[in-house]
Write a protein that holds these residues in place. Structure first.
Motif, PDB file in Angstrom:
ATOM      1  N   ALA A   1       0.862  -1.186   0.000  1.00  0.00           N
ATOM      2  CA  ALA A   1       0.000   0.000   0.000  1.00  0.00           C
ATOM      3  C   ALA A   1       0.896   1.232   0.000  1.00  0.00           C
ATOM      4  O   ALA A   1       1.824   1.314   0.803  1.00  0.00           O
ATOM      5  CB  ALA A   1      -0.900   0.018   1.233  1.00  0.00           C
TER       6      ALA A   1
ATOM      7  N   PHE B   1      -6.655   0.655  -6.698  1.00  0.00           N
ATOM      8  CA  PHE B   1      -6.313  -0.573  -5.980  1.00  0.00           C
ATOM      9  C   PHE B   1      -6.421  -1.784  -6.895  1.00  0.00           C
ATOM     10  O   PHE B   1      -7.054  -1.752  -7.954  1.00  0.00           O
ATOM     11  CB  PHE B   1      -7.215  -0.762  -4.751  1.00  0.00           C
ATOM     12  CG  PHE B   1      -8.696  -0.817  -5.055  1.00  0.00           C
ATOM     13  CD1 PHE B   1      -9.317  -2.015  -5.380  1.00  0.00           C
ATOM     14  CD2 PHE B   1      -9.472   0.331  -5.010  1.00  0.00           C
ATOM     15  CE1 PHE B   1     -10.677  -2.074  -5.648  1.00  0.00           C
ATOM     16  CE2 PHE B   1     -10.834   0.295  -5.282  1.00  0.00           C
ATOM     17  CZ  PHE B   1     -11.436  -0.911  -5.611  1.00  0.00           C
TER      18      PHE B   1
ATOM     19  N   LEU C   1      -2.341  -0.792  -3.589  1.00  0.00           N
ATOM     20  CA  LEU C   1      -3.292   0.217  -3.111  1.00  0.00           C
ATOM     21  C   LEU C   1      -2.586   1.568  -3.136  1.00  0.00           C
ATOM     22  O   LEU C   1      -1.440   1.678  -2.677  1.00  0.00           O
ATOM     23  CB  LEU C   1      -3.750  -0.116  -1.688  1.00  0.00           C
ATOM     24  CG  LEU C   1      -4.637   0.907  -0.971  1.00  0.00           C
ATOM     25  CD1 LEU C   1      -5.985   1.056  -1.677  1.00  0.00           C
ATOM     26  CD2 LEU C   1      -4.853   0.494   0.494  1.00  0.00           C
TER      27      LEU C   1
ATOM     28  N   GLY D   1      -5.218  -5.094  -2.949  1.00  0.00           N
ATOM     29  CA  GLY D   1      -5.349  -3.782  -2.328  1.00  0.00           C
ATOM     30  C   GLY D   1      -6.704  -3.595  -1.672  1.00  0.00           C
ATOM     31  O   GLY D   1      -6.821  -2.934  -0.627  1.00  0.00           O
TER      32      GLY D   1
END
Length: 377
Positions: free
Chosen positions: A32, A313, A64, A317
């Motif tokens: 992320a 995403f 993400l 994600g």
């Protein structure tokens, strides 16, 4: 579990792809990222829009992409790092924070982070500042005196400085994952084995040169700082000394020097070099001017991160996203209805995106934050 990265990806290049792949290889978990949006930490407009950079990040291995609100993106290293860590740590799945650095010796990095809390170091910093030094040089000099050359050298390079700030802000439940930079140094004008610094790549893009060797995704629409020159000069000339004093990082009467320079010179560069001194670096001054352009005050920048706005995403994600303890913003319109600091920060972000749209050729219309869909890979 998941790995976090705080980034600008300005633009996304092979070094960034390496960082993501290396982090995944070490921990074998999805990534992320919290990414700066329309303007960056060095006080410049991003070379291409946040949506394009978010898509490149996802195609390059991220799972993400969450935006780092512009109020924090154009801040000093401490605020930049603390805000990014705050947003990432709101994801309960996050177990590691990966970051690129020139020296990946975690013990030296931790020692440099601890040095900031040392009272002897702070005493020396205060003395250096009184003698006209500026904070980055003062802290480096003080650490050298107390801890020696090896620890002080950690604070001599930009990525290491950010790494130290990440460690200072990192909660105990998230482990640091330092990854040594490959290829070339930060801001280097050299290239090596398909690696080049982001600043070198940006300059090549501005000159219309091919950068395919250094990045997997070449941007087609560029934002150029010169296109905002008149708008910035207009904004500066319309501000009072009191309004300048309310900008982040303006202290010790700096507002008076800026005000005088604004009314004496007719270009942004002339203003910057008229105000620049040993204590006030160009990067700090550029951030101040960008904050003026975007109406970012000390109050706004000191607001705690209070949401996670999603830019894109993957399937992995989406699983990370479900673990977020902050309000998740997938619709700016709905986000504004939350009111309070969320509304304040989002309005600043929307305005920054609209200002960014003036820097491309031809200028684009307002409202990209409302009309651009979330990227799903």
């Amino acid at each position: 579990m998941a790995i976090g990265i705080i980034c600008e990806f300005n633009p996304f290049h092979n070094g960034h792809k390496y960082l993501i792949q290396k982090a995944k290889g070490l921990v074998n978990e999805p990534v992320a990222v919290v990414m700066s949006t329309s303007f960056t930490q060095r006080g410049e407009i991003a070379i291409t829009d946040k949506f394009t950079r978010a898509k490149s990040a996802l195609l390059g291995g991220a799972d993400l992409v969450i935006e780092l609100p512009v109020a924090y993106a154009v801040s000093n290293a401490e605020v930049f790092a603390k805000s990014g860590v705050k947003i990432l740590s709101s994801f309960s799945r996050l177990t590691h924070l990966a970051f690129g650095c020139e020296n990946s010796n975690i013990e030296l990095l931790k020692q440099a982070a601890d040095a900031h809390k040392n009272t002897a170091v702070q005493s020396l910093v205060a003395k250096e500042m009184q003698n006209g030094s500026y904070y980055p040089k003062a802290i480096e000099s003080a650490v050298r005196a107390i801890y020696g050359d090896k620890t002080a050298e950690i604070l001599a390079t930009p990525n290491n400085v950010l790494a130290v700030e990440y460690l200072k802000a990192l909660p105990s439940n998230i482990s640091p994952l330092p990854i040594r930079r490959e290829g070339v140094e930060h801001d280097s004008e050299n290239t090596e084995n398909g690696f080049a610094s982001a600043s070198y790549i940006r300059e090549q893009l501005k000159q219309g040169k091919n950068i395919a060797e250094f990045t997997p995704f070449e941007p087609t629409e560029l934002a150029l700082p010169d296109n905002l020159e008149t708008a910035l000069l207009y904004k500066l000339r319309s501000m009072s000394v009191h309004q300048l004093a309310d900008l982040p990082d303006v202290t010790e009467g700096l507002e008076n020097r800026i005000y005088t320079a604004v009314h004496e010179y007719n270009s942004v560069n002339e203003i910057l070099f008229a105000v620049k001194s040993k204590r006030y670096t160009l990067a700090r001054l550029r951030r101040i001017l960008i904050c003026a352009l975007l109406n970012i005050t000390k109050e706004i920048q000191n607001t705690e991160p209070c949401y996670a706005r999603v830019l894109g995403f993957t399937n992995d994600g989406a699983k990370i996203l479900k673990s977020c303890t902050l309000p998740v913003i997938t619709s700016v319109k709905k986000g504004l209805s939350l009111g309070g600091n969320t509304e304040k920060l989002l309005k600043t972000e929307i305005f920054a995106t609209d200002v960014f749209s003036l820097a491309v050729n031809p200028p684009k219309k307002c409202g990209a934050d409302f009309t651009t869909p979330i990227i799903k890979i």
